[in-house]
Design an enzyme around this catalytic site. Structure first.
Site, PDB file in Angstrom:
ATOM      1  N   LEU A 153      39.354 -48.798 -12.404  1.00 20.53           N
ATOM      2  CA  LEU A 153      40.594 -48.113 -12.028  1.00 20.53           C
ATOM      3  C   LEU A 153      40.386 -46.606 -12.053  1.00 20.53           C
ATOM      4  O   LEU A 153      41.096 -45.871 -12.731  1.00 20.53           O
ATOM      5  CB  LEU A 153      41.745 -48.516 -12.940  1.00 20.53           C
ATOM      6  CG  LEU A 153      43.136 -48.265 -12.347  1.00 20.53           C
ATOM      7  CD1 LEU A 153      43.429 -49.269 -11.244  1.00 20.53           C
ATOM      8  CD2 LEU A 153      44.226 -48.345 -13.415  1.00 20.53           C
ATOM      9  N   ARG A 155      39.623 -43.200  -9.275  1.00 18.25           N
ATOM     10  CA  ARG A 155      40.435 -42.610  -8.208  1.00 18.25           C
ATOM     11  C   ARG A 155      40.780 -43.644  -7.140  1.00 18.25           C
ATOM     12  O   ARG A 155      41.932 -43.797  -6.744  1.00 18.25           O
ATOM     13  CB  ARG A 155      39.689 -41.444  -7.564  1.00 18.25           C
ATOM     14  CG  ARG A 155      39.440 -40.244  -8.472  1.00 18.25           C
ATOM     15  CD  ARG A 155      38.687 -39.185  -7.681  1.00 18.25           C
ATOM     16  NE  ARG A 155      38.394 -37.994  -8.466  1.00 18.25           N
ATOM     17  CZ  ARG A 155      37.275 -37.796  -9.142  1.00 18.25           C
ATOM     18  NH1 ARG A 155      36.350 -38.746  -9.156  1.00 18.25           N
ATOM     19  NH2 ARG A 155      37.064 -36.679  -9.817  1.00 18.25           N
ATOM     20  N   ILE A 156      39.746 -44.341  -6.648  1.00 21.34           N
ATOM     21  CA  ILE A 156      39.970 -45.275  -5.555  1.00 21.34           C
ATOM     22  C   ILE A 156      40.726 -46.505  -6.032  1.00 21.34           C
ATOM     23  O   ILE A 156      41.672 -46.969  -5.380  1.00 21.34           O
ATOM     24  CB  ILE A 156      38.624 -45.658  -4.900  1.00 21.34           C
ATOM     25  CG1 ILE A 156      38.014 -44.429  -4.218  1.00 21.34           C
ATOM     26  CG2 ILE A 156      38.809 -46.792  -3.900  1.00 21.34           C
ATOM     27  CD1 ILE A 156      36.583 -44.625  -3.738  1.00 21.34           C
ATOM     28  N   ILE A 232      34.596 -52.293  -1.813  1.00 20.26           N
ATOM     29  CA  ILE A 232      34.596 -50.985  -1.163  1.00 20.26           C
ATOM     30  C   ILE A 232      33.919 -49.963  -2.067  1.00 20.26           C
ATOM     31  O   ILE A 232      34.164 -48.759  -1.951  1.00 20.26           O
ATOM     32  CB  ILE A 232      36.027 -50.529  -0.801  1.00 20.26           C
ATOM     33  CG1 ILE A 232      36.988 -50.718  -1.979  1.00 20.26           C
ATOM     34  CG2 ILE A 232      36.532 -51.274   0.433  1.00 20.26           C
ATOM     35  CD1 ILE A 232      38.381 -50.165  -1.744  1.00 20.26           C
ATOM     36  N   ARG A 234      29.985 -50.060  -4.139  1.00 20.57           N
ATOM     37  CA  ARG A 234      28.571 -50.064  -3.810  1.00 20.57           C
ATOM     38  C   ARG A 234      28.073 -51.499  -3.809  1.00 20.57           C
ATOM     39  O   ARG A 234      28.523 -52.324  -4.616  1.00 20.57           O
ATOM     40  CB  ARG A 234      27.766 -49.249  -4.810  1.00 20.57           C
ATOM     41  CG  ARG A 234      27.929 -47.758  -4.683  1.00 20.57           C
ATOM     42  CD  ARG A 234      27.500 -47.273  -3.341  1.00 20.57           C
ATOM     43  NE  ARG A 234      26.991 -45.919  -3.376  1.00 20.57           N
ATOM     44  CZ  ARG A 234      26.859 -45.160  -2.305  1.00 20.57           C
ATOM     45  NH1 ARG A 234      27.212 -45.632  -1.127  1.00 20.57           N
ATOM     46  NH2 ARG A 234      26.367 -43.956  -2.382  1.00 20.57           N
ATOM     47  N   ASP A 258      32.399 -53.944   2.842  1.00 16.45           N
ATOM     48  CA  ASP A 258      32.067 -52.740   3.603  1.00 16.45           C
ATOM     49  C   ASP A 258      30.683 -52.216   3.237  1.00 16.45           C
ATOM     50  O   ASP A 258      30.215 -51.246   3.829  1.00 16.45           O
ATOM     51  CB  ASP A 258      33.124 -51.656   3.354  1.00 16.45           C
ATOM     52  CG  ASP A 258      32.964 -50.448   4.270  1.00 16.45           C
ATOM     53  OD1 ASP A 258      32.746 -50.658   5.482  1.00 16.45           O
ATOM     54  OD2 ASP A 258      33.045 -49.301   3.781  1.00 16.45           O
ATOM     55  N   GLU A 263      21.515 -52.153   3.756  1.00 14.08           N
ATOM     56  CA  GLU A 263      22.226 -51.856   4.990  1.00 14.08           C
ATOM     57  C   GLU A 263      21.514 -50.749   5.777  1.00 14.08           C
ATOM     58  O   GLU A 263      20.887 -49.877   5.172  1.00 14.08           O
ATOM     59  CB  GLU A 263      23.679 -51.452   4.704  1.00 14.08           C
ATOM     60  CG  GLU A 263      23.821 -50.237   3.813  1.00 14.08           C
ATOM     61  CD  GLU A 263      25.250 -49.950   3.403  1.00 14.08           C
ATOM     62  OE1 GLU A 263      25.614 -48.760   3.457  1.00 14.08           O
ATOM     63  OE2 GLU A 263      25.993 -50.874   3.016  1.00 14.08           O
ATOM     64  N   HIS A 281      30.148 -50.119   6.581  1.00 10.17           N
ATOM     65  CA  HIS A 281      30.181 -49.040   5.582  1.00 10.17           C
ATOM     66  C   HIS A 281      30.891 -47.804   6.161  1.00 10.17           C
ATOM     67  O   HIS A 281      30.336 -46.713   6.222  1.00 10.17           O
ATOM     68  CB  HIS A 281      28.762 -48.674   5.125  1.00 10.17           C
ATOM     69  CG  HIS A 281      28.746 -47.912   3.824  1.00 10.17           C
ATOM     70  ND1 HIS A 281      27.650 -47.849   3.004  1.00 10.17           N
ATOM     71  CD2 HIS A 281      29.708 -47.185   3.191  1.00 10.17           C
ATOM     72  CE1 HIS A 281      27.912 -47.111   1.936  1.00 10.17           C
ATOM     73  NE2 HIS A 281      29.173 -46.699   2.034  1.00 10.17           N
TER      74      HIS A 281
END
Length: 315
Positions: A153, A155-156, A232, A234, A258, A263, A281
């Site tokens: 929990l 920022r994102i 969302i 890593r 994502d 990748e 991504h």
């Protein structure tokens, strides 16, 4: 005044490249045919590195740049940079937090909604004539009123939770400890217990050696055959092999991703599954946010070489 020499690890859009070229001597590592020889040639004069989160800086770059002073990362994630090695050598590291937070949260919620309601498949159902020929699209799963777990929990994660509150979801989260700003949500520290609680499990924590594969087989088993994982953060935070096994076996209901190991050359097993939504991504991929990220890379470098305080210092 002589412009500082900067090693540029990857491509930037022209709106970022122009200001960087104006302020610095930019040496494009990504365009070099023989990268080892390129580092031998320009490494000793390099004082800064401009890189992207997924590219980072490896040991060869650090060793080739004995006069390096700063690594400026385009992205919030800096796990591909050896921060400990940089700190030991007195090299500063910066990233670009905050400016991409809301876009990343938006995409995570959008993936949850689109995958749960089968929106990509439903669009194709209309386009390929199936609606006219076969009738109504197969029923999907609702979102509102269900339970969500947010792993990390920061920022994102906080912005994801704020958005999900509007769907009357039962929100729980896991972090190093309870957050004062999250009193309306349930704190569940153990990731397995969080997954047991959740219908939707969001992975939004920063990546580190400690969080590698924190979404383990045990977490996936706890999420269960009706559960969906949305990553969302890593790729390293999720045990990808375990996730693929679970998706193929149906022991996890679905995934919206994502980010991927290796990748853009993701494991082809993902592409054979119809219970996975894959994205390239691009959670921060809006004009507004990418311009803000590039400006922050530039501004951190300028601040350093002008002797001012760094704007977003990691180390």
């Amino acid at each position: 005044m002589t412009k500082p020499d900067i090693l540029q690890v990857g491509y930037y859009p022209e709106w970022d490249q122009g200001p960087l070229d104006a302020a610095f001597n930019m040496h494009r590592y990504f365009e070099a045919g023989d990268k080892a020889d390129f580092l031998v040639e320009i490494g000793p004069k390099v004082r800064g590195i401009a890189t992207r989160g997924e590219l980072g800086t490896d040991k060869a770059m650090l060793d080739a740049c004995p006069n390096l002073e700063i690594v400026s990362v385009y992205g919030v994630g800096y796990d591909a940079v050896d921060v400990a090695a940089c700190a030991a050598r007195g090299i500063h590291v910066t990233n670009t937090p905050d400016v991409l937070t809301n876009d990343v949260a938006d995409l995570g919620v959008a993936m949850m909604l689109a995958h749960s309601r089968g929106m990509i498949g439903a669009s194709e159902w209309v386009r390929d004539g199936s609606w006219a020929e076969k009738g109504l699209y197969p029923l999907q799963s609702r979102v509102w009123g269900k339970k969500v777990g947010i792993l990390g929990l920061g920022r994102i994660g906080f912005e994801v939770a704020k958005r999900l509150a509007g769907f009357d979801l039962d929100i729980a989260y896991s972090d190093v400890g309870p957050k004062d700003y999250a009193r309306d949500w349930t704190f569940i520290q153990d990731p397995v217990a969080l997954a047991t609680h959740a219908d939707f499990l969001f992975v939004t924590l920063a990546a580190s050696a400690e969080t590698r594969h924190i979404v383990s087989r045990d977490v996936l088993d706890a999420l269960g055959p009706q559960g969906m994982i949305i990553n969302i953060s890593r790729a390293a935070n999720v045990d990808e092999e375990a996730l693929l096994d679970a998706l193929e076996a149906g022991t996890v209901g679905g995934a919206a991703l994502d980010v991927f190991e290796g990748e853009p050359a993701l494991n082809p097993r993902f592409l054979a599954l119809d219970n996975v939504m894959v994205q390239p991504h691009h959670a921060s991929g809006t004009f507004e946010t990418r311009k803000a990220m590039g400006k922050l890379v530039h501004d951190n470098l300028v601040a350093h070489f002008e002797g001012r305080e760094l704007l977003t210092k990691v180390a």
